[in-house]
Design a protein around this motif. Structure first.
Motif, mmCIF file in Angstrom:
data_model
loop_
_atom_site.group_PDB
_atom_site.id
_atom_site.type_symbol
_atom_site.label_atom_id
_atom_site.label_comp_id
_atom_site.label_asym_id
_atom_site.label_seq_id
_atom_site.Cartn_x
_atom_site.Cartn_y
_atom_site.Cartn_z
ATOM 1 N N THR A 125 -13.663 -8.158 -2.378
ATOM 2 C CA THR A 125 -12.300 -8.197 -1.870
ATOM 3 C C THR A 125 -12.289 -8.421 -0.365
ATOM 4 O O THR A 125 -13.211 -8.034 0.348
ATOM 5 N N ALA A 126 -11.205 -9.052 0.090
ATOM 6 C CA ALA A 126 -10.932 -9.217 1.514
ATOM 7 C C ALA A 126 -9.572 -8.597 1.790
ATOM 8 O O ALA A 126 -8.551 -9.060 1.261
ATOM 9 N N LEU A 127 -9.544 -7.529 2.562
ATOM 10 C CA LEU A 127 -8.323 -6.765 2.824
ATOM 11 C C LEU A 127 -7.872 -6.954 4.257
ATOM 12 O O LEU A 127 -8.682 -6.880 5.190
ATOM 13 N N CYS A 128 -6.583 -7.224 4.435
ATOM 14 C CA CYS A 128 -6.006 -7.350 5.775
ATOM 15 C C CYS A 128 -5.751 -5.951 6.332
ATOM 16 O O CYS A 128 -5.030 -5.160 5.724
ATOM 17 N N ARG A 129 -6.324 -5.667 7.479
ATOM 18 C CA ARG A 129 -6.212 -4.330 8.058
ATOM 19 C C ARG A 129 -4.774 -3.987 8.422
ATOM 20 O O ARG A 129 -4.338 -2.839 8.289
ATOM 21 N N ARG A 130 -3.995 -4.956 8.882
ATOM 22 C CA ARG A 130 -2.624 -4.690 9.325
ATOM 23 C C ARG A 130 -1.694 -4.407 8.153
ATOM 24 O O ARG A 130 -0.919 -3.443 8.168
ATOM 25 N N THR A 131 -1.749 -5.234 7.127
ATOM 26 C CA THR A 131 -0.820 -5.110 6.001
ATOM 27 C C THR A 131 -1.352 -4.254 4.864
ATOM 28 O O THR A 131 -0.582 -3.833 3.995
ATOM 29 N N ARG A 132 -2.669 -4.025 4.832
ATOM 30 C CA ARG A 132 -3.342 -3.304 3.747
ATOM 31 C C ARG A 132 -3.316 -4.085 2.429
ATOM 32 O O ARG A 132 -3.564 -3.521 1.358
ATOM 33 N N GLN A 133 -3.005 -5.368 2.481
ATOM 34 C CA GLN A 133 -2.966 -6.180 1.276
ATOM 35 C C GLN A 133 -4.310 -6.863 1.029
ATOM 36 O O GLN A 133 -5.059 -7.152 1.952
ATOM 37 N N ILE A 134 -4.583 -7.142 -0.245
ATOM 38 C CA ILE A 134 -5.771 -7.896 -0.628
ATOM 39 C C ILE A 134 -5.423 -9.370 -0.540
ATOM 40 O O ILE A 134 -4.584 -9.872 -1.305
ATOM 41 N N ASN A 191 -12.895 1.286 7.073
ATOM 42 C CA ASN A 191 -12.275 2.453 6.437
ATOM 43 C C ASN A 191 -11.154 2.080 5.468
ATOM 44 O O ASN A 191 -10.974 2.713 4.430
ATOM 45 N N HIS A 192 -10.382 1.038 5.835
ATOM 46 C CA HIS A 192 -9.219 0.701 5.017
ATOM 47 C C HIS A 192 -9.621 0.111 3.668
ATOM 48 O O HIS A 192 -9.021 0.425 2.638
ATOM 49 N N THR A 193 -10.638 -0.728 3.665
ATOM 50 C CA THR A 193 -11.087 -1.276 2.385
ATOM 51 C C THR A 193 -11.793 -0.216 1.545
ATOM 52 O O THR A 193 -11.697 -0.220 0.319
ATOM 53 N N GLU A 194 -12.484 0.724 2.209
ATOM 54 C CA GLU A 194 -13.080 1.832 1.465
ATOM 55 C C GLU A 194 -11.989 2.695 0.839
ATOM 56 O O GLU A 194 -12.142 3.179 -0.292
ATOM 57 N N ARG A 195 -10.913 2.886 1.557
ATOM 58 C CA ARG A 195 -9.788 3.666 1.013
ATOM 59 C C ARG A 195 -9.136 2.926 -0.147
ATOM 60 O O ARG A 195 -8.719 3.555 -1.138
ATOM 61 N N TRP A 196 -9.054 1.616 -0.051
ATOM 62 C CA TRP A 196 -8.483 0.843 -1.156
ATOM 63 C C TRP A 196 -9.358 0.954 -2.403
ATOM 64 O O TRP A 196 -8.851 0.998 -3.526
ATOM 65 N N ASN A 197 -10.646 1.030 -2.215
ATOM 66 C CA ASN A 197 -11.550 1.214 -3.347
ATOM 67 C C ASN A 197 -11.237 2.510 -4.081
ATOM 68 O O ASN A 197 -11.305 2.579 -5.316
ATOM 69 N N CYS A 198 -10.901 3.542 -3.320
ATOM 70 C CA CYS A 198 -10.521 4.819 -3.943
ATOM 71 C C CYS A 198 -9.242 4.660 -4.771
ATOM 72 O O CYS A 198 -9.118 5.228 -5.860
ATOM 73 N N THR A 199 -8.284 3.891 -4.249
ATOM 74 C CA THR A 199 -7.058 3.615 -4.995
ATOM 75 C C THR A 199 -7.366 2.885 -6.288
ATOM 76 O O THR A 199 -6.816 3.195 -7.347
#
Length: 242
Positions: A125-134, A191-199
């Motif tokens: 995955t590639a996650l945008c740090r600002r929007t938190r979107q994939i 951190n944000h993509t790691e957090r998305w993995n938890c989601t």
């Protein structure tokens, strides 16, 4: 008085239809010889659009397809069709907020499997740090070829972004050296993509390693993953809490 009833296929409106046995509930099924659709001739429990949305929303809370079928008294085949049709016109690009010049992408991979533990599938995955979107995803092995597919799926508006990932060699081979940086988890830059993995683990049982709700087919694994990501992005786009 005699009355002749002509049954039309609800999919293609053809009359070239034959009886096709009965399901477990004893309801008569049909088979369309033209479009090959097979279903119950006269469904007794027609669900409204609100009912369908409720079922799909419940599937976000990590139950298995069998669990959803038991709770809502819906066939697994019907649930599969709901998943296929849900947001079928929406793509990842259509669910994204507009990109900005200073956007940053965080990259990561999540391990999963299909049918057996030895059949490993990696979600990149590639996650945008600002929007938190994939902004892009791909499912495959952990090679540079799969990483290249991820780069190819990143929208043009995000190609200029600085990217951060772990120290996997595939990222260094594919992503531009001028904008890419490999960092450790303790740096806080992923951190944000790691957090998305938890989601992802919390919402989809297919991505929980010790579970009975694993994918049986690669097609369904990809379908449900894509559906989940589009729904996740749209929840942010529409300012809803996911």
């Amino acid at each position: 008085i005699s009355e002749v009833v002509v049954f039309h296929c609800p999919k293609c409106n053809s009359t070239n239809v034959v009886r096709n046995g009965k399901n477990r509930a004893g309801s008569q099924q049909f088979l369309c010889r033209d479009c090959k659709k097979s279903a119950v001739m006269y469904p007794q429990n027609r669900r409204t659009e609100a009912d369908k949305e409720q079922i799909l929303a419940a599937y976000h809370e990590r139950p298995s397809m069998r669990g959803i079928a038991r709770i809502y008294h819906i066939g697994r085949g019907t649930l599969k069709e709901l998943l296929k049709k849900s947001r079928e016109q929406a793509t990842i690009q259509q669910s994204l907020l507009p990109a900005k010049a200073d956007d940053v992408l965080e990259l990561d991979e999540v391990w999963s499997f299909v049918l057996v533990l030895t059949a490993k599938y990696w979600l990149w995955t590639a996650l945008c740090r600002r929007t938190r979107q994939i902004v892009a995803f791909v499912i495959g092995d952990r090679s540079a070829e799969t990483c290249q597919k991820l780069w190819n799926k990143i929208p043009e508006a995000y190609r200029h972004c600085h990217t951060f990932s772990d120290f996997r060699d595939a990222y260094q081979k594919v992503f531009p050296k001028e904008t890419h940086r490999s960092v450790g988890k303790d740096s806080g830059l992923t951190n944000h993509t790691e957090r998305w993995n938890c989601t992802l683990h919390q919402k989809l049982a297919r991505y929980v390693r010790k579970t009975l709700s694993f994918s049986k087919k690669a097609y369904m694994h990809h379908l449900v993953t894509r559906w989940f990501i589009v729904e996740y992005n749209l929840s942010i786009l529409n300012n809803h809490v996911f």
